[in-house]
Design an enzyme around this catalytic site. Structure first.
Site, PDB file in Angstrom:
ATOM      1  CD  GLU A   1      -5.509 -13.957 -11.162  1.00 52.03           C
ATOM      2  OE1 GLU A   1      -4.403 -13.691 -11.679  1.00 52.03           O
ATOM      3  OE2 GLU A   1      -6.412 -13.107 -11.044  1.00 52.03           O
TER       4      GLU A   1
ATOM      5  CD  GLU B   1      -2.641  -1.555   2.328  1.00 51.89           C
ATOM      6  OE1 GLU B   1      -2.132  -1.195   3.408  1.00 51.89           O
ATOM      7  OE2 GLU B   1      -3.635  -2.290   2.255  1.00 51.89           O
TER       8      GLU B   1
HETATM    9  C1  S6P Z   1      -6.244   3.352   0.451  1.00 56.36           C
HETATM   10  C2  S6P Z   1      -5.707   2.443  -0.572  1.00 56.36           C
HETATM   11  C3  S6P Z   1      -6.615   2.255  -1.786  1.00 56.36           C
HETATM   12  C4  S6P Z   1      -8.069   1.928  -1.426  1.00 56.36           C
HETATM   13  C5  S6P Z   1      -8.899   1.724  -2.691  1.00 56.36           C
HETATM   14  C6  S6P Z   1     -10.337   1.383  -2.395  1.00 56.36           C
HETATM   15  O1  S6P Z   1      -5.323   3.609   1.461  1.00 56.36           O
HETATM   16  O2  S6P Z   1      -4.466   2.912  -1.024  1.00 56.36           O
HETATM   17  O3  S6P Z   1      -6.065   1.218  -2.521  1.00 56.36           O
HETATM   18  O4  S6P Z   1      -8.115   0.801  -0.652  1.00 56.36           O
HETATM   19  O5  S6P Z   1      -8.827   2.872  -3.445  1.00 56.36           O
HETATM   20  O6  S6P Z   1     -10.954   2.372  -1.650  1.00 56.36           O
HETATM   21  P1  S6P Z   1     -12.435   2.181  -1.117  1.00 56.36           P
HETATM   22  O7  S6P Z   1     -12.802   3.466  -0.483  1.00 56.36           O
HETATM   23  O8  S6P Z   1     -13.275   1.854  -2.318  1.00 56.36           O
HETATM   24  O9  S6P Z   1     -12.400   1.068  -0.130  1.00 56.36           O
END
Ligand code: S6P
Length: 625
Positions: free
Chosen positions: A379, A352
């Protein structure tokens, strides 16, 4: 664009508890994260939180429905499936939870029936691959595939910000299928869900989610689980509290359903419901319902796990300091080594860093004993996709170990019940301890288990966190995993703060890899430069296309800006300079964008950083060598 008149989503607000997190020393960072995480259980701003009776009631009804579906699989040999789905962190938590719950089913002789989907497929489990997040038809197509041949599908779409078009496409599909139950999980009021137009789609997330909300008032095939847990400690970084809340809520609902199915208590100390769930009259005051109490006790276990973690704030801060002392070096790296779920959490935390802080792929890495084998991913072995996907300990030994220097930090993640861990982990750890790298040890310990065998005086820092609850159903490290997530999030976030990648509590060097992040970048530029939305967007386009006059690019679709920007570093800092009128693209691009460790290294790690850093001072340092 959300537009200025539109109130910002709670998940995109700046958290007042962490506004000065970039001026804090390691312990101060951990304390601020403790305050922010407390909102997960305490709630925020007068909205219903996870312990609110309204939310508990929905969780309980959902767990009853799940238990009934699981029972049909057992008694009537039905093929009911439970599908968790999301993008980025939400998809990763979907993976980890479905993997854990399937192992529980298998342990008790049942056929696994939990599935996960992540936008962009399994590669997104460990790399940022965020453009598929903007694709509703692909979401629906992925869901159709996983639902093929099922009698009934309980679809749980997770989007912390109620903002992912991929999930909106799936909810839009599932709520019109007679054999699907649609569950939306996220941490904003539905009325604040994202309303931006979506390219090549005729609906917005909000339209779809409002339709589901209406349906949920009259149908037991639609659920909205949206406790409000407050803004993220780093604005918009939903990998933190959003991911943690997702793990807590999925555990609370689905472990309770598994307990009902299996007739086995989740924890030895827990009692089973006094009555059959079908007979239970659901009441809003959970203290009146004996059947609700195991679910609430489970939620309390998570809450106590949170408290226990932060009672070790000093230890977590010392690991953070160790990691930062390497990350703040020019070619420093932080590497997690572990086994099983705990090792997989290291993979996830490391993955992340790229979109959140714009770091290189090598700077944060995770490795897990056995690699992809046994990781429960759809996968299988992904190592053929390239170096980043080579995540086994053998691959660590061949790819990374020989290049370790004293600028690297290797953090060994252990569970006490793993004894010395898998033999291979033990061997590799010994080799790492003999290398020039700085080594840290983090042990998640079960109460009463001796951990002396894991301690080795060659570790620079060793932290042992003794947890009141550790396993679920006798084997799965559910609470240990939750505790580890909190600690790793603190370490990696803190290391990036100390490196200077956070201003106030904003991620100012985010990677513009999807529509939501493009929107967030404009909000950051508006906030810190004082420019209006239109000027902020124009500055962003100038920074992306490296042209002082970006007028020609203004009318292109946002997806093409994202394609152009997603591989670039330092776009937002450059745009901030441009929006503030301080520079021209040609001036700024003559300067080399440099790591910011000059400003942080050796000063605020030790807590003596000037407070606060004014932006005018900060940004030029950021952009120039
Ligand atoms: C956030 C991370 C992103 C989110 C993704 C989904 O820290 O980097 O990858 O998880 O954008 O966001 P959301 O609000 O749909 O769960």
């Amino acid at each position: 664009m959300a537009g200025l008149q539109e109130p910002r989503r709670v998940t995109e607000l700046s958290n007042e508890l962490t506004r000065d997190i970039d001026t804090a020393d390691p312990l101060g960072i951990v304390r601020r994260l403790c305050g922010s995480d407390a909102q997960l259980f305490a709630g925020w701003g007068g909205h219903p939180g996870v312990n609110d009776p309204v939310i508990l009631d929905r969780l309980w009804k959902l767990s009853l429905k799940t238990a009934a579906l699981l029972k049909e699989n057992q008694d009537q040999k039905k093929n009911n499936r439970i599908v968790f789905s999301g993008c980025g962190t939400s998809g990763r938590i979907a993976w980890l939870c479905s993997w854990t719950y399937n192992r529980i089913l298998q342990k008790f002789g049942h056929t696994p029936c939990f599935h996960y989907l992540i936008a962009g497929g399994d590669r997104s489990l460990i790399i940022s691959n965020e453009l598929p997040e903007d694709d509703p038809p692909k979401g629906a197509e992925d869901l159709k595939k996983v639902a093929e041949g099922a009698d009934h599908v309980m679809f749980v779409g997770i989007t912390c910000g109620l903002s992912a078009p991929y999930v909106a496409g799936q909810i839009d599909h599932s709520m019109h299928q007679p054999n699907m139950t649609s569950v939306l999980m996220g941490f904003n009021p539905v009325s604040l869900s994202r309303n931006a137009p979506i390219e090549k789609w005729d609906k917005t997330c909000r339209q779809v989610f409002l339709e589901l909300e209406t349906l949920s008032c009259t149908s037991d095939s639609a659920f909205i689980i949206n406790p409000i847990v407050g803004p993220e400690p780093i604005t918009g970084s939903s990998r933190m509290k959003g991911g943690s809340t997702t793990a807590v809520l999925l555990g609370t609902v689905f472990l309770t359903s598994l307990q009902t199915l299996l007739g086995q208590p989740i924890l030895p100390s827990m009692t089973l419901p006094a009555r059959e769930p079908e007979e239970t009259e659901v009441v809003f005051d959970h203290s009146l319902s004996p059947s609700l109490s195991p679910m609430v006790s489970l939620l309390d276990c998570y809450s106590q796990t949170y408290q226990t973690v932060y009672r070790h704030s000093g230890g977590v801060a010392s690991l953070l300091k160790l990691a930062a002392s390497c990350i703040c070096q020019p070619s420093g790296r932080l590497i997690y080594l572990g086994a099983d779920t705990l090792g997989a959490l290291g993979l996830v935390d490391a993955s992340e860093m790229v979109p959140t802080y714009g770091v290189g792929l090598e700077e944060f890495r995770g490795f897990v004993a056995g690699g992809w084998e046994g990781c429960g991913n759809t996968e299988g072995d992904l190592s053929g996709y390239g170096k980043t996907f080579r995540v086994s300990l053998s691959q660590f030994e061949s790819d990374v170990l020989p290049s370790l220097t004293d600028q690297d930090c290797v953090l060994c993640l252990h569970g006490s019940s793993q004894r010395t861990g898998p033999p291979h982990l033990h061997t590799i750890v010994n080799k790492v301890l003999a290398s020039p790298a700085k080594c840290g040890l983090l042990v998640m310990a079960e109460n009463g288990m001796s951990c002396n065998h894991l301690l080795d005086k060659r570790y620079e820092t060793a932290v042992l966190i003794r947890l009141p609850y550790y396993h679920a159903f006798g084997k799965e490290c559910v609470f240990a995993g939750f505790a580890l997530k909190l600690v790793l999030n603190a370490i990696s976030t803190g290391a990036n703060i100390l490196k200077g990648r956070v201003y106030g509590n904003e991620m100012i060097n985010l990677r513009l890899s999807n529509d939501k992040l493009f929107e967030r970048a404009i909000a950051i530029i508006e906030k810190w430069s004082g420019a209006n939305e239109e000027d902020a967007k124009f500055a962003l386009l100038r920074a992306i296309y490296k042209q002082d006059d970006a007028a020609n690019f203004q009318y292109r679709p946002i997806s093409s800006h994202i394609t152009e920007a997603s591989s670039q570093n330092m776009v937002v800092p450059l745009a901030l300079l441009l929006a503030g009128g301080r520079s021209s693209v040609s001036y700024s691009s003559r300067e080399k964008a440099a790591p910011v460790c000059q400003r942080s290294q050796g000063c605020h790690i030790n807590g003596d950083r000037p407070n606060p850093w004014p932006l005018g001072h900060y940004i030029p340092i950021y952009l120039t060598t």
